[in-house]
Design a protein around this motif. Structure first.
Motif, PDB file in Angstrom:
ATOM      1  N   SER B  33      -3.934  -3.165  -4.631  1.00 12.64           N
ATOM      2  CA  SER B  33      -4.783  -2.094  -4.099  1.00 12.64           C
ATOM      3  C   SER B  33      -4.293  -1.470  -2.789  1.00 12.64           C
ATOM      4  CB  SER B  33      -6.224  -2.580  -3.973  1.00 12.64           C
ATOM      5  OG  SER B  33      -6.260  -3.797  -3.305  1.00 12.64           O
ATOM      6  N   PRO B  34      -3.756  -2.231  -1.784  1.00 16.34           N
ATOM      7  CA  PRO B  34      -3.318  -1.533  -0.575  1.00 16.34           C
ATOM      8  C   PRO B  34      -2.263  -0.485  -0.884  1.00 16.34           C
ATOM      9  CG  PRO B  34      -3.248  -3.915  -0.261  1.00 16.34           C
ATOM     10  CD  PRO B  34      -3.526  -3.678  -1.697  1.00 16.34           C
ATOM     11  N   GLY B  35      -1.308  -0.846  -1.722  1.00 14.74           N
ATOM     12  CA  GLY B  35      -0.238   0.086  -2.081  1.00 14.74           C
ATOM     13  C   GLY B  35      -0.795   1.288  -2.809  1.00 14.74           C
ATOM     14  N   LEU B  37      -3.811   2.479  -2.753  1.00 17.22           N
ATOM     15  CA  LEU B  37      -4.630   3.277  -1.854  1.00 17.22           C
ATOM     16  C   LEU B  37      -3.736   4.155  -0.986  1.00 17.22           C
ATOM     17  CD1 LEU B  37      -7.731   3.231  -1.493  1.00 17.22           C
ATOM     18  CD2 LEU B  37      -7.321   1.974   0.638  1.00 17.22           C
ATOM     19  N   TRP B  38      -2.687   3.527  -0.431  1.00 19.86           N
ATOM     20  CA  TRP B  38      -1.750   4.236   0.440  1.00 19.86           C
ATOM     21  C   TRP B  38      -1.106   5.391  -0.320  1.00 19.86           C
ATOM     22  CZ3 TRP B  38      -0.470   3.830   5.542  1.00 19.86           C
ATOM     23  CH2 TRP B  38       0.670   4.506   5.948  1.00 19.86           C
ATOM     24  N   MET B  39      -0.603   5.096  -1.520  1.00 18.46           N
ATOM     25  CA  MET B  39       0.075   6.124  -2.306  1.00 18.46           C
ATOM     26  C   MET B  39      -0.889   7.251  -2.650  1.00 18.46           C
ATOM     27  SD  MET B  39       3.223   5.295  -2.802  1.00 18.46           S
ATOM     28  CE  MET B  39       4.037   5.615  -4.354  1.00 18.46           C
ATOM     29  N   LEU B  41      -3.652   8.219  -1.041  1.00 20.23           N
ATOM     30  CA  LEU B  41      -4.065   9.007   0.116  1.00 20.23           C
ATOM     31  C   LEU B  41      -2.926   9.816   0.715  1.00 20.23           C
ATOM     32  CD1 LEU B  41      -6.519   6.696   2.091  1.00 20.23           C
ATOM     33  CD2 LEU B  41      -7.018   8.816   0.880  1.00 20.23           C
ATOM     34  N   PHE B  42      -1.739   9.187   0.779  1.00 15.69           N
ATOM     35  CA  PHE B  42      -0.666   9.810   1.537  1.00 15.69           C
ATOM     36  C   PHE B  42       0.458  10.351   0.681  1.00 15.69           C
ATOM     37  CE2 PHE B  42      -2.685   6.756   4.413  1.00 15.69           C
ATOM     38  CZ  PHE B  42      -3.204   7.675   5.305  1.00 15.69           C
TER      39      PHE B  42
END
Lengths: 340, 303
Positions: B33-35, B37-39, B41-42
Motif C-alpha cells: 500500500s505505501p508504494g 499510494l505514492w504512485m 498520488l504522485f
C-alpha cells in the motif's frame, strides 16, 4: 596414456601438490581418492589447463600438455557443479563443443544434430534435447554434462566428484552407467572422489592422494587388502592404525589391522597365538548390515571393530569396560614411522 | 461388515490454513500500500493532470480549462517541435550506443577479470566518484576541456596537429553527446558488471575445455548472459537521456533543443498547455522505448 611427472603447485604459502607423479594408462577407469582439500581438484585443473603447475611435466601420449591453453588440450572435464550453459537448451549444450571449438568445428547442422542426439542417447536422455537446463533434474543435468564432454571425443575424461551432487540412489546407478559408458567408448576416465566406496567400486585402478603426492596406485582389491603405507590405509576407512608398541611383541613403527579382522575377548582370554592390546569399549553404532564398536587404547588412540549382523563374532560389550582386542599376526600390516 | 468411511461432516468454521492464507494476503497488501499510494498520488494523478492540461486553452499570459486541441495542433504542425523530437531521438540513440561502447568493456573487465570481490566493489565505487560533485559542475567542467582555448585545442595546437582551434568541440551537439555519455556511462557499467559477475566461472572454463577460443566464448556465453544487464542499463540511460535538458542547456549554447528544453522554456514563459503537450509526447516516447527494450529481453525469465 596420461603422464604426470613431479608436478608441484603452491598457492602462496599453502602447498597443494608436492612433486606428484601419476600415470593413467589408456582405456582405464582410474579413480583418485583424497580427502577434501588434498589437492584433487587442483590436479585435475592442472591437467585440464585451467591452471599451470609451478614445476613438473604433464604429457598425454608423449605430447607435452603444460603450457598449452585449455581449449587446445583435447581433454574432457566434467565439473562438480556440472557448469551447464544456463541460456542454452540441452541439445545446444551438447552441441556446443562440436559447433564452436577452435580446432576443426563442425558446420554441417545435420551432422551436429545426429552426433548430439547419439551422445544424449548414450547417457540415456534420448528426446530431452529441446528442454531447458532449468527444466531437468540434477541427475539429468549430470548426464547432460557428461554427454557434452563425451560428444567431443576427448582423449581423456576428467571427472571432478561427478556424483557428489546426486542423492545416494542415483549415485549408485550412475556408478554403473559411468563404467558401462567408459567401456563402450574405450577412453580413459580419471574420476576424483572423496568417498573410498566410490573409488573402490569405480576404479580399475585407484590412486590415493595424500600430502600433495600419490601415496599408492593399485588395483582396488590389492589397495584394500595391502595398503602400502599408513596414509593410504587411512583413506580406506577400514584400517586401524596404531603404535606397534601397544601390543606386546608388536615390534616397532605402526601396525595396521582391518576393522573386520580384530576379535574381542575379556582381558586375558585372547588366544595365545594372537597379538593383543587392551582397550576400553566406548560405544557401539548400528548401521544396518554391520555394527561398529569403538574402543580407546591405552595411549588414547581410537580403534574400530566391525561386526557383520549375519555372522556375529563379538561378545556382548558393556560401555566403559576393558577388553582385549586380538588379531592373528599375519593380518596386521607393519608401517614404518611413529603413529600420528 | 463396517465400511471405512472417509467422509466426515464438513467443518463450518474456517480452518487454520485458511486463516493463515488470509493473514498472508493482508500482509502483502500492507507491504504494497505505501508504494501504491505514492504512485497514485504522485504519478498516476499528475500524469492524468498533464494529459488534461494539454487540452486546455492557452492565451498569451494565462490558461483556462476550456477544452481544445489547439496546443496539439500547433505542436504537431510546427517543424521546430517535430525537429526537436528528431534531435531528442538522435541524441538518445547516439548516447545509448556510446555508453554501451565505453561502458561494456569496463564492465567486462570489472566483472570477469577482477575476481576479488573487494577490488570489484572498489572499482565500481571509483566509477561513481564523479557523482560526489554536483551535476552542474560535472557538466560545466567540460567547458575548459572542450572550449576554443580549452585543454584539447591547446594540446592539439602545441603538437602541431591543427593550426586553428576546433570549434565543433564546444557549444555543439558533439559537446552535448560527450557530456551525456560521461554522466550516464556509470548507469550502464553497474548493471552489466552485476550480470557478468554472476556468471559462474566454471561455465566459462567448461566452454574453454570444450575447445572454444575466448572470442567464441564471449559471443556465445558471456554476451548472451550479460544481455539482461545491458537491457537494464539501457533503460536507466534511456529514461535519463530522453528527459534531459540541463546538459543541452549548458553545453550546446542553445543550439540543441531537446524535448526537455522545450518543456523548461515553455513552463518558464507560463505556456502550461503547450508544455503539457511536450510532456505527454515525451512520456509516450519513453514508454515506447521501454516497451521495446522489454520485448527484446524478457527480464522476468533472465534475472
Amino acid at each position: 596414456m596420461l603422464t604426470v611427472r613431479q608436478v608441484s603447485r603452491r598457492y602462496g604459502e599453502t602447498v597443494a601438490l608436492e612433486g606428484l607423479s601419476l600415470e593413467v594408462p589408456a582405456d582405464t577407469y582410474m579413480s583418485l581418492l583424497g580427502a577434501s582439500g588434498s589437492g584433487k581438484t587442483t590436479l585435475l585443473r592442472l591437467i585440464a589447463g585451467f591452471e599451470e603447475p609451478d614445476a613438473g611435466q604433464i604429457a598425454l601420449d608423449g605430447t607435452r600438455l603444460d603450457g598449452k591453453p585449455p581449449h587446445q588440450r583435447d581433454i574432457g572435464f566434467v565439473f562438480q557443479n556440472f557448469a551447464l550453459f544456463p541460456h542454452l537448451s540441452v541439445a545446444q549444450n551438447v552441441a556446443f563443443g562440436l559447433r564452436y571449438r577452435a580446432a576443426n568445428p563442425l558446420t554441417d547442422n545435420e551432422e551436429i544434430r545426429a552426433r548430439s542426439e547419439a551422445a544424449l542417447e548414450l547417457v540415456g536422455l534420448k528426446g530431452f534435447g529441446h528442454r531447458g537446463i532449468g527444466a531437468i533434474s540434477g541427475g539429468q543435468r549430470q548426464r547432460v554434462a557428461l554427454a557434452r564432454t563425451l560428444v567431443c571425443e576427448p582423449r581423456i575424461v576428467l571427472l571432478d566428484e561427478p556424483l557428489g551432487a546426486l542423492d545416494a540412489n542415483l549415485r549408485a546407478r550412475m556408478c554403473d552407467e559411468l563404467k558401462a559408458i567408459r567401456e563402450r567408448l574405450g577412453v580413459s576416465f580419471l574420476h576424483v572422489t572423496g568417498s573410498e566406496t566410490e573409488a573402490l567400486t569405480m576404479g580399475d585402478r585407484v590412486a590415493v592422494l595424500s600430502g600433495g603426492r600419490i601415496v599408492q596406485a593399485d588395483a582396488p582389491e590389492r589397495l584394500f587388502a595391502e595398503p602400502a603405507n599408513a596414509q593410504a590405509a587411512r583413506h580406506l576407512n577400514a584400517w586401524n592404525i596404531f603404535d606397534a608398541g601397544l601390543c606386546a611383541g608388536g615390534g616397532a613403527g605402526q601396525l595396521g589391522v582391518r576393522f573386520d579382522q580384530i576379535d574381542i575377548s575379556a582381558p586375558g582370554q585372547a588366544p595365545g597365538a594372537h597379538l593383543r592390546l587392551p582397550a576400553r569399549f566406548l560405544a557401539g553404532e548400528f548401521n544396518g548390515p554391520t555394527a561398529l564398536s569403538f574402543f580407546r587404547a591405552a595411549d588414547g588412540s581410537l580403534l574400530q571393530v566391525t561386526d557383520h549382523l549375519s555372522q556375529p563374532r563379538l561378545p556382548d560389550l558393556v560401555e566403559g569396560q576393558d577388553y582385549d582386542l586380538h588379531f592373528a599376526p599375519q593380518t596386521a600390516r607393519q608401517f614404518p614411522g611413529a603413529a600420528r | 461388515m463396517t465400511a471405512l468411511s472417509t467422509d466426515s461432516p464438513m467443518p463450518t468454521e474456517t480452518s487454520p490454513a485458511q486463516l493463515r492464507e488470509r493473514k498472508d494476503r493482508r500482509r502483502a497488501w500492507l507491504l504494497l500500500s505505501p508504494g501504491l499510494l505514492w504512485m497514485a498520488l504522485f504519478m498516476v494523478l499528475p500524469m492524468c493532470m498533464v494529459v488534461y492540461v494539454s487540452f486546455w486553452t492557452q492565451t498569451t499570459f494565462s490558461v483556462n480549462s476550456t477544452l481544445t486541441t489547439a496546443s496539439w495542433e500547433r505542436f504537431l504542425g510546427s517543424a521546430t517541435y517535430l525537429h526537436a523530437i528528431g534531435t531528442t531521438l538522435r541524441v538518445w540513440a547516439i548516447v545509448l550506443a556510446a555508453t554501451l561502447i565505453v561502458g561494456y568493456p569496463v564492465a567486462l573487465y570489472i566483472g570477469l577479470f577482477v575476481r576479488n570481490k573487494t577490488l570489484q566493489t572498489a572499482l565500481l565505487v571509483a566509477c561513481v566518484i564523479p557523482f560526489w560533485t554536483s551535476f552542474l559542475i560535472r557538466v560545466i567542467a567540460w567547458r575548459p576541456m572542450l572550449g576554443t582555448e580549452g585543454a584539447i585545442n591547446t594540446i592539439l595546437m602545441k603538437l602541431g596537429l591543427i593550426h586553428e582551434p576546433l570549434t565543433f568541440l564546444l557549444f555543439s551537439e558533439f559537446s552535448v553527446l560527450v557530456g551525456m555519455t560521461q554522466i550516464y556511462c556509470v548507469f550502464m557499467v553497474g548493471p552489466v558488471t552485476f550480470m557478468i559477475g554472476r556468471i559462474d566461472p566454471s561455465v566459462i572454463e567448461a566452454a574453454r575445455d570444450l575447445g572454444a577460443s575466448f572470442g567464441t566464448i564471449f559471443r556465445r556465453i558471456i554476451l548472451p548472459l550479460s544481455l539482461p544487464g545491458v537491457m537494464v542499463g539501457a533503460i536507466f540511460v534511456s529514461v535519463m537521456v530522453l528527459g534531459e535538458f540541463a546538459t543541452a542547456a549548458s553545453l550546446s549554447g542553445r543550439k540543441v533543443n531537446l524535448l526537455g528544453n522545450i518543456i523548461v522554456s515553455q513552463v518558464g514563459s507560463l505556456k502550461w498547455a503547450f508544455a503539457a503537450v511536450a510532456g505527454v509526447v515525451l512520456t509516450l516516447i519513453i514508454t515506447a522505448v521501454i516497451a521495446l527494450a522489454l520485448r527484446i529481453v524478457d527480464l522476468r525469465k533472465e534475472m
